[in-house]
Write an enzyme that holds these catalytic residues in place. Structure first.
Site, PDB file in Angstrom:
ATOM      1  N   HIS A 191       0.810  -1.213   0.000  1.00  0.00           N
ATOM      2  CA  HIS A 191       0.000   0.000   0.000  1.00  0.00           C
ATOM      3  C   HIS A 191       0.847   1.269   0.000  1.00  0.00           C
ATOM      4  O   HIS A 191       0.342   2.344  -0.307  1.00  0.00           O
ATOM      5  CB  HIS A 191      -0.952  -0.003   1.200  1.00  0.00           C
ATOM      6  CG  HIS A 191      -2.013  -1.038   1.103  1.00  0.00           C
ATOM      7  ND1 HIS A 191      -3.315  -0.763   0.723  1.00  0.00           N
ATOM      8  CD2 HIS A 191      -1.975  -2.381   1.318  1.00  0.00           C
ATOM      9  CE1 HIS A 191      -4.025  -1.871   0.715  1.00  0.00           C
ATOM     10  NE2 HIS A 191      -3.235  -2.878   1.074  1.00  0.00           N
ATOM     11  N   ASP A 248       3.304   9.246  -1.307  1.00  0.00           N
ATOM     12  CA  ASP A 248       2.202   8.421  -0.825  1.00  0.00           C
ATOM     13  C   ASP A 248       1.913   7.310  -1.824  1.00  0.00           C
ATOM     14  O   ASP A 248       2.052   7.507  -3.038  1.00  0.00           O
ATOM     15  CB  ASP A 248       0.945   9.271  -0.637  1.00  0.00           C
ATOM     16  CG  ASP A 248       0.154   8.882   0.601  1.00  0.00           C
ATOM     17  OD1 ASP A 248       0.334   7.754   1.079  1.00  0.00           O
ATOM     18  OD2 ASP A 248      -0.625   9.705   1.081  1.00  0.00           O
TER      19      ASP A 248
END
Length: 480
Positions: free
Chosen positions: A157, A364
């Site tokens: 992730h 991110d």
């Protein structure tokens, strides 16, 4: 097919309780609708022996939730230590913040091995294991060592860093070699997959053909699977939230001012100090916006046992206090800064109230806040997403106003443009992003990965292999 999803933590989404973290919020609806078993830590740690590696199971929609107590003697070294003081900073290209020890690495490996033993409860011929995120890089290798043959998938992730960053991580070769026990490794973006492949080629000397990585375990496939959200459900939630007391109080307090919203964990990867500085710059450069806008920054404390996070929280409080002291008036506070989480239905309502969603991470994996903000908007009068170029979501939400999160002038200028943007342009930009959300939903992500894992596995390779040698000292401690 019996799908077993494994992550460090699970989400229960009980009434009134906030869901913390993008992974937990994303997986909850998929597990509910798909019928998978979701296994993770119970949140309890205690003195355990091997026979205590058990899971407690409860129903979760069509699926189930299973929780495992983790060993007290290794948990701190595994979680606050190697996972979040070595892997997390490395994967977010902050190798200057790596702080770990050999014992913390051994604890990380011990907890991965412990979770593997707990997962044997779910080992059936029709099982498919899908391991989530950086906490369990070596879990697949531990499962193979225990003789588990069903397909093993892994999804990261976070970003995967460049090779020059990855080689700064202690034990990086052992970790990546262990990851090759998975049949399929999924990444958020093509850039992340490229970085991983480059590391494998240069550091391990393995040639990759058609995204296939040969190793002593067999064949490991690489793929890109951008994670999504349930946009329709979130939109419905945002519409219903308009009548929630918290949302009504927020709307009333604005007094027709335009709202800029940010929602993040307190983490150095989120770019929060630069965001506050950029808002300060906007008010200084364009005084006409004073008293006409307000910023709501929800910053949820996290990993409070790690020094870098505590220092960041103090820095943010200082920046907000200074900004409000210089720009504020007796009846206007420029930045409302809240150190607490809110349930997702309330957040959905807050997003819908906001003219601008400000999402400016320095690095991110995806950033689901960006997608949630878009999904929550009123189609007739949507807000504007201002989004970092370095969030995975920027590859999909191309009609957002994209910014360099290191450039405060750029952020301030895009904020001003968003606040002045006409309704027609806002609707046009939102419509493109909204269509993208619906074509790349959380359910599509879930089913596409499972289909690829089932399709790409090559079991004949596995059957012909001898068990791989241990990648680290196999002796277990008494607690492990």
């Amino acid at each position: 097919m019996n799908v077993v999803v494994v992550s460090n933590r699970v989400a229960r989404a009980q009434a009134g309780e906030p869901i913390s973290g993008g992974l937990a919020a994303a997986l909850l609806p998929a597990v509910r609708s798909y019928g998978a078993v979701w296994v993770g830590s119970s949140g309890r740690v205690r003195d355990l022996s091997e026979k205590d590696s058990f899971a407690e199971i409860e129903a979760l929609g069509k699926g189930a939730l299973a929780t495992v107590d983790l060993p007290q003697s290794h948990y701190a070294g595994y979680y606050e230590g190697f996972s979040n003081s070595a892997l997390w900073p490395t994967f977010h290209s902050r190798t200057d913040l790596i702080k770990t020890s050999q014992q913390e690495y051994l604890s990380y490996r011990e907890v991965n091995a412990y979770m593997a033993r707990a997962l044997l409860r779910f080992n059936r011929p029709d099982a498919t294991y899908w391991i989530q995120d950086y906490h369990f890089l070596t879990l697949g290798a531990e499962l193979r060592r225990l003789g588990v043959r069903p397909p093993l998938g892994f999804f990261l992730h976070t970003p995967w860093p460049s090779r020059s960053m990855m080689v700064c991580l202690p034990h990086h070769r052992e970790l990546v070699q262990a990851m090759l026990a998975y049949d399929l490794i999924g990444f958020q973006t093509e850039a992340d997959q490229h970085n991983f492949a480059n590391y494998v080629k240069v550091e391990l000397g393995i040639e990759i053909t058609n995204d296939c990585v040969p190793s002593e375990y067999g064949i490991c496939h690489l793929g890109t699977f951008p994670i999504g959200i349930d946009a329709d459900e979130f939109a419905t939630c945002a519409s219903k939230a308009a009548s929630c007391p918290d949302v009504l109080r927020l709307q009333a307090s604005l007094q027709d001012r335009k709202l800029v919203i940010g929602v993040d964990r307190i983490d150095y990867s989120k770019g929060l100090p630069n965001r506050i500085r950029a808002f300060d710059h906007l008010l200084s450069a364009e005084p006409a916006f004073k008293r006409q806008i307000s910023m709501l920054q929800i910053a949820v404390p996290s990993r409070c046992g790690i020094g870098a996070y505590n220092q960041l929280q103090m820095e943010l409080a200082s920046l907000v206090g200074d900004l409000n002291a210089r720009h504020g008036e007796v009846d206007w506070t420029p930045v409302r800064y809240l150190n607490k989480g809110f349930p997702q239905p309330i957040l959905a309502g807050f997003y819908r109230c906001a003219r601008v969603g400000l999402v400016t991470p320095l690095h991110d994996g995806m950033n689901l806040v960006a997608k949630e903000y878009v999904a929550a908007q009123n189609p007739a009068d949507p807000g504007v997403l201002v989004l970092s170029n370095f969030a995975g979501a920027a590859k999909e939400l191309e009609t957002a106003l994209l910014v360099n999160p290191h450039d405060m002038d750029d952020i301030a200028e895009k904020l001003a443009a968003a606040l002045r943007m006409s309704r027609d342009e806002r609707r046009e930009r939102w419509s493109v992003m909204n269509d993208k959300l619906r074509s790349t939903s959380i359910h599509t992500w879930f089913s596409d990965f499972i289909a690829a894992l089932t399709r790409k596995r090559v079991p004949i390779h596995r059957d012909r292999l001898r068990p791989p040698p241990p990648l680290w000292p196999p002796e277990r401690t008494a607690e492990g």
